[in-house]
Every structure is written in structure tokens, then in C-alpha cells.
Design an enzyme around this catalytic site. Sequence first.
Site, PDB file in Angstrom:
ATOM      1  N   ASP A  20     116.320  36.376  44.652  1.00  0.00           N
ATOM      2  CA  ASP A  20     115.467  35.491  45.434  1.00  0.00           C
ATOM      3  C   ASP A  20     115.161  36.160  46.773  1.00  0.00           C
ATOM      4  O   ASP A  20     115.876  37.064  47.213  1.00  0.00           O
ATOM      5  CB  ASP A  20     116.187  34.157  45.649  1.00  0.00           C
ATOM      6  CG  ASP A  20     115.406  33.211  46.532  1.00  0.00           C
ATOM      7  OD1 ASP A  20     114.265  32.871  46.192  1.00  0.00           O
ATOM      8  OD2 ASP A  20     115.946  32.844  47.605  1.00  0.00           O
ATOM      9  N   ASP A  22     113.236  34.355  50.077  1.00  0.00           N
ATOM     10  CA  ASP A  22     113.383  33.487  51.252  1.00  0.00           C
ATOM     11  C   ASP A  22     114.782  32.881  51.296  1.00  0.00           C
ATOM     12  O   ASP A  22     115.193  32.178  50.376  1.00  0.00           O
ATOM     13  CB  ASP A  22     112.348  32.355  51.215  1.00  0.00           C
ATOM     14  CG  ASP A  22     110.922  32.862  51.355  1.00  0.00           C
ATOM     15  OD1 ASP A  22     110.694  33.727  52.207  1.00  0.00           O
ATOM     16  OD2 ASP A  22     110.049  32.396  50.606  1.00  0.00           O
ATOM     17  N   ASP A 215     119.825  31.458  47.238  1.00  0.00           N
ATOM     18  CA  ASP A 215     120.438  30.603  48.260  1.00  0.00           C
ATOM     19  C   ASP A 215     120.242  29.120  47.995  1.00  0.00           C
ATOM     20  O   ASP A 215     120.714  28.303  48.783  1.00  0.00           O
ATOM     21  CB  ASP A 215     119.844  30.932  49.641  1.00  0.00           C
ATOM     22  CG  ASP A 215     118.395  30.476  49.763  1.00  0.00           C
ATOM     23  OD1 ASP A 215     117.559  30.940  48.955  1.00  0.00           O
ATOM     24  OD2 ASP A 215     118.098  29.649  50.649  1.00  0.00           O
TER      25      ASP A 215
END
Length: 300
Positions: A20, A22, A215
Site C-alpha cells: 500500500d 498512502d 496501514d
Amino acid sequence: MREASETPRLRDRYEALLLDLDGTLYRGSAVVEGGPAELAGGTQRLVYVTNNASRAAGAVAAHLAELGYPAGETDVVTSAQAAGRLLAERVERGAEVLVVGTDDLAAEVKAAGLQPVRRAAESVAAVVQGHSPQTAWPDLAEASYALRAGAVWVAANTDRTLPNERGLAPGNGAMVAALRAATDREPTVAGKPYPPLLEDALASAGTRAALVVGDRLDTDIDGAENVALDSLLVLTGVSTVEELAGLPEQRWPTYIAGSLAALNNAPVDGGIGEPAAIRRELLAHPDRALRVRAPRSEIR
């Protein structure tokens, strides 16, 4: 840094890392501290997987390279690309698609053999919606007209928030929610946690022996579960350990770590427990991941 007495490193259990962006590698224009160094030097295929449909793969790769990550255009898989594929499977070639999003999203629609437009008309066969900071009421109104007329609806993602250097801003999911309320419709979603984007990433990686690193519990970790992959939750972005409380086991990650440094050390055996206990274990083992579920993969 790798601990010589502990092998294998977490990353060495896999042939690919599906990363991932961001909140995992950067927050807005700010790189996550230590990220580039932790990803360097491995043999794993690195595939950068972004739910953000606002930029083309080449632009994303250029941004990653500027931040110090080893990335080329073919290493990036975006939700805009996955959305284009879904549209091509659902409407006739050359059909008009109303784009709510950036020009880069429109370019992906065109690359899929479809005709991007910006205004609703009887000829519009589908609506595609991706994040753009310029999206405004007139854009949503045009999409609403087309959706109420029966157009196919594909959303690049439904992330409610988007982390940046100032905090959490509204994500594409906030705009999707507005259209959902206005039309009583539900979109087909290309991005995580739904399978299309991660399946595209696996095709790019050329292996299913992959670890999803992210996240967010609601996108990255749920997405890994939906395609039967192991996952690592890093606590550098949106989700927190406290959010694990009350979640069923299938919504837990395989591993939890404070940062990407855990990729280069052997994980610590743990188990599903109270968030406070998990916090204590992570503090006791900095730069290592805590295994809280049995991994699907076998140690290689």
C-alpha cells in the site's frame, strides 16, 4: 536491520510484497521514516498497490522514486486500472463512460477501449468514480443523472479518508457516499478490500506467494483476507491496535508491526489478545512483527 540469530526474515517467507502507499510508504508529500531503506536489498518482487485513482501508474512511480523507493511504472498497479478493466467487462467497447475524477482516470477509461465524457446523456453507459480534490457538486450531479437513468456504476475505491501530512482528509468513499444517498444505488468497487485490484497486483507479481503490507484494516487487511493472502498491518497510518478489539479473527492481520523495519527481522510469535497486551509485545520487540494469526504460507 536483520538480526543474525533469527532466520528467516519476515520478507523472506514470500516471493512478493504487495505494498500500500498512502499511510504505509508516505503521508501526502512526506515519506514514512526509514521506508526506502527497509524495502531495499531484498529478492522479493515489489508491487505498489494504490486505491487512489487520481494519478497514472507512471506518475505514481515517479513520486515513489523521488521519495527513494525502487519503483518503475510496471511496478505500480492502481485502482483506476482495475476500474477500467471492470468497465470493459460490463459495457460494450467504445461505450461512453461518465468520469467523476481526474484526467488520469479518464485516460485509463480510454485505454480500456471506452469513451470518457463529463456530462450525463442518454448515451452514457456507465459512471466511474475516483478521487480528485477538484470534485464538486456539479460533477456529482452529472453522475446522479446518469445513475438514475440506469448507467453501470464502478467506484475505484470506497476509502472514507485519505491520509496526508496534515491528517485525515475526505477520501473517495466520502464522495461515493454522497452518490449512494442521492441515487439509492450501490457501486461495483475495484479497489481494496474488494478482489479486483489485488488480483491485478498478483498477476503483475507473477506469484500468489505474496504478503500484503498496509496501514488500514478496512482496506488492506480485509482485502488480503478476500484474496486469501497473508498480511502485515503497519502502525504508520490510519488503523490502530485499539481498533482490533472486538473484530472477528478473519479480520485480523497475520502480522502487526510498528514500521516497515519488521520486514527485515524474524517475526515474534504472539496470538489474538487484548490490544494492551499487543502494545506491550510490540514495545518489547521494536523493529519486529508480532504474529497474531497462523500464516497461510509455508516458510520457504
